[in-house]
Design an enzyme around this catalytic site. Structure first.
Site, short mmCIF file in Angstrom:
data_model
loop_
_atom_site.label_atom_id
_atom_site.label_comp_id
_atom_site.label_asym_id
_atom_site.label_seq_id
_atom_site.Cartn_x
_atom_site.Cartn_y
_atom_site.Cartn_z
N HIS A 9 0.84 -1.20 0.00
CA HIS A 9 0.00 0.00 0.00
C HIS A 9 0.87 1.25 0.00
CE1 HIS A 9 0.50 -0.51 4.44
NE2 HIS A 9 0.57 0.80 4.42
N ARG A 13 -1.40 11.11 3.99
CA ARG A 13 -2.05 11.80 5.11
C ARG A 13 -2.96 12.87 4.53
NH1 ARG A 13 -1.19 15.74 9.20
NH2 ARG A 13 0.70 16.53 8.25
N GLU A 57 -3.72 3.72 1.45
CA GLU A 57 -4.06 3.95 2.85
C GLU A 57 -4.18 5.45 3.06
OE1 GLU A 57 -2.21 3.38 7.35
OE2 GLU A 57 -0.99 2.88 5.60
N HIS A 75 2.00 12.10 -6.87
CA HIS A 75 0.74 11.91 -7.57
C HIS A 75 0.46 10.43 -7.71
CE1 HIS A 75 2.96 11.48 -11.50
NE2 HIS A 75 1.93 10.73 -11.80
N GLU A 122 -3.44 11.43 -11.86
CA GLU A 122 -3.25 11.31 -13.31
C GLU A 122 -4.15 10.18 -13.80
OE1 GLU A 122 0.39 10.81 -16.54
OE2 GLU A 122 0.75 10.31 -14.43
#
Length: 133
Positions: A9, A13, A57, A75, A122
Site C-alpha cells: 500500500h 495523510r 491507505e 501523484h 493522473e
C-alpha cells in the site's frame, strides 16, 4: 541481501478523511475495504483499486499539524478505459481538469485532476500493448 516481495500500500495523510474517501469512491470508483483507528490514534481507511493488489491507505491525524502536499512531488496514476468518457464524467461532476489532455509518443493520453489536499491524480488511457505510458 534483503529483497521485497510485493508493494502492499501507499499511505497518504489527509486533512478530512470523510471528504477524501468521498472523492476516491465517488469520482474514481475505489472501494473502502477497511476503516479503523490505529493503535497510535490516527484514523485510517484502506481503499482497493480495481484490478490491483496494492491498496491506498488514507490517514488523518490532526495533532500532526496541517497537511502540506508539495507540488510536483506526489501523484497517483490510474488507467482508464476511455479518456473521453472519463473527461465527460468529470465535467458532469464539476471536477476541474488541471492539465491535459496530453498525448505521448506511445499513443497514451492523460489528464490531471486534483484530489483533496492538493494530491494530483493522473488518469491515463493506454493503447493495447503499452506497459507504462
Amino acid at each position: 541481501m534483503m529483497k521485497v516481495q510485493k508493494l502492499l500500500h501507499t499511505r497518504m495523510r489527509v486533512s478530512d478523511l470523510d471528504q477524501t474517501i468521498q472523492f476516491y469512491t465517488s469520482v474514481l470508483g475505489l472501494e473502502v475495504i477497511e476503516h479503523k483507528t490505529s493503535p497510535r490514534g490516527s484514523q485510517l481507511a484502506f481503499l482497493r483499486v480495481p484490478n490491483s493488489d496494492e491498496l491506498i491507505e488514507l490517514t488523518s491525524f490532526p495533532p500532526s499539524g496541517p497537511v502540506r502536499v508539495q507540488e510536483d512531488l506526489v501523484h497517483l496514476a490510474f488507467q482508464v478505459e476511455s479518456l473521453d468518457q472519463t473527461i465527460a464524467s468529470l465535467n458532469a461532476q464539476g471536477i476541474k481538469i488541471t492539465d491535459g489532455p496530453t498525448k505521448t509518443s506511445s499513443g497514451s493520453r492523460f489528464i490531471f485532476i486534483d484530489a483533496p489536499d492538493g494530491y494530483e491524480i493522473e488518469l491515463i488511457e493506454r493503447p493495447t500493448g503499452v506497459k507504462i505510458v
